[in-house]
Design an enzyme around this catalytic site. Structure first.
Site: not given
Ligand code: PDD
Length: 287
Positions: A33, A147, A180, A205
């Protein structure tokens, strides 16, 4: 206004939108996703998100469902039909629908679902006051760079944070280093003024916001280091913050029972937050 979802070629009222019970996403979390922010009707760093989506699919050998141009057309149509000016779009792709069997089905068509909704990005109260985080063991698999929609450890961690009155849970590897957050990347600022975040290995991620903030740090001429940091180091750090599509740059003011800095959002985190907003307004890396 009724919301509209895109499901495999059809635009449906949200409450009627559904997937097959043999969807491998439903049965095995066999899918990927993306969540992309929409600001003033514009997708934030669309190119980086679509590149990561393509990478996630490729790593799992899930077929690209359509050419990128078609995907972009559908994304814009979902945003238009939901009249979203500021909010998010959610894109999910799963391996397909097939009788339950762990091995890949011989014939499968990648299933595509998209939704969009209005939302306020980055909660102003939390931005102003800073966020408390807790720490807990990282229970995830060895490919957190993908992801994937398999998010059980993440949701359990976020729930634990919620129950502790915290905003996020920072996951910690077996060496005692922070990987993270459950849905955000983790950062600290050292006493020497270095901005530190973990390198984008298989352990995290590679956040698109992370990449945007790195660009902003470089443009501002700040000291930037990619390396692991321990929970103890984070607790002693001058500042801490977290980043994501929906949290932008959110200062962290407490880690477990330890106050970070003076317990208020740090100046560098705030400055980076402001720089990042400008970066978004200027079109990010799509500019
Ligand atoms: N989450 N780490 C994890 C485990 C994440 O699920 C996300 C993003 C990030 C940050 O990635 P980005 O900057 O590309 O949003 C880091 C999204 C927002 C979610 O699951 O809703």
């Amino acid at each position: 206004m009724s919301r509209i979802a895109y499901v495999n070629g059809r635009y449906l009222p949200h409450r009627e939108a559904s997937v097959h019970i043999d969807d491998r996403g439903y049965q095995f979390a066999d899918g990927v996703y993306e969540v992309i922010a929409i600001e003033h009707g514009r997708l934030v760093d669309e190119r980086l998100h679509l590149r990561r989506l393509g990478r996630s699919l490729a790593e799992l050998e899930i077929a690209e469902p359509m050419p990128e141009a078609s995907l972009k057309t559908i994304m814009r149509e979902v945003i238009r039909r939901n009249r979203v000016r500021d909010g998010i779009i959610y894109i999910q792709m799963t391996r397909g629908v097939a009788p339950r069997d762990h091995a890949f089905p011989r014939y499968a068509r990648t299933q595509v679902v998209m939704t969009a909704r209005r939302s306020k990005l980055a909660n102003p109260k939390i931005l102003a006051e800073g966020a408390p985080v807790i720490t807990l063991p990282d229970l995830r698999w060895a490919r957190c760079d993908i992801k994937s929609i398999a998010l059980l450890p993440n949701i359990l961690g976020k729930q634990q944070a919620r129950e502790a009155g915290a905003y996020e849970a920072w996951q910690v590897d077996s060496d005692g280093n922070v990987t993270e957050g459950t849905s955000t990347n983790a950062w600290i600022v050292t006493a020497a003024g270095e901005v530190v975040t973990r390198a984008a290995t298989h352990a995290i991620l590679n956040g698109v916001t992370r990449l945007g903030v790195i660009r902003v740090i470089e443009q501002a001429g700040l000291k930037f280091v990619e390396r692991p940091f321990s929970v103890a180091e984070a607790k002693r750090a001058r500042e801490a913050f977290l980043t994501s599509t929906t949290a932008y740059v959110t200062p962290v003011v407490r880690i477990d029972d330890s106050v970070v800095g003076n317990g208020k959002p740090g100046p560098l985190a705030r400055e980076l937050g402001a720089f990042y907003r400008r970066y978004v307004e200027a079109g990010g890396q799509d500019a």
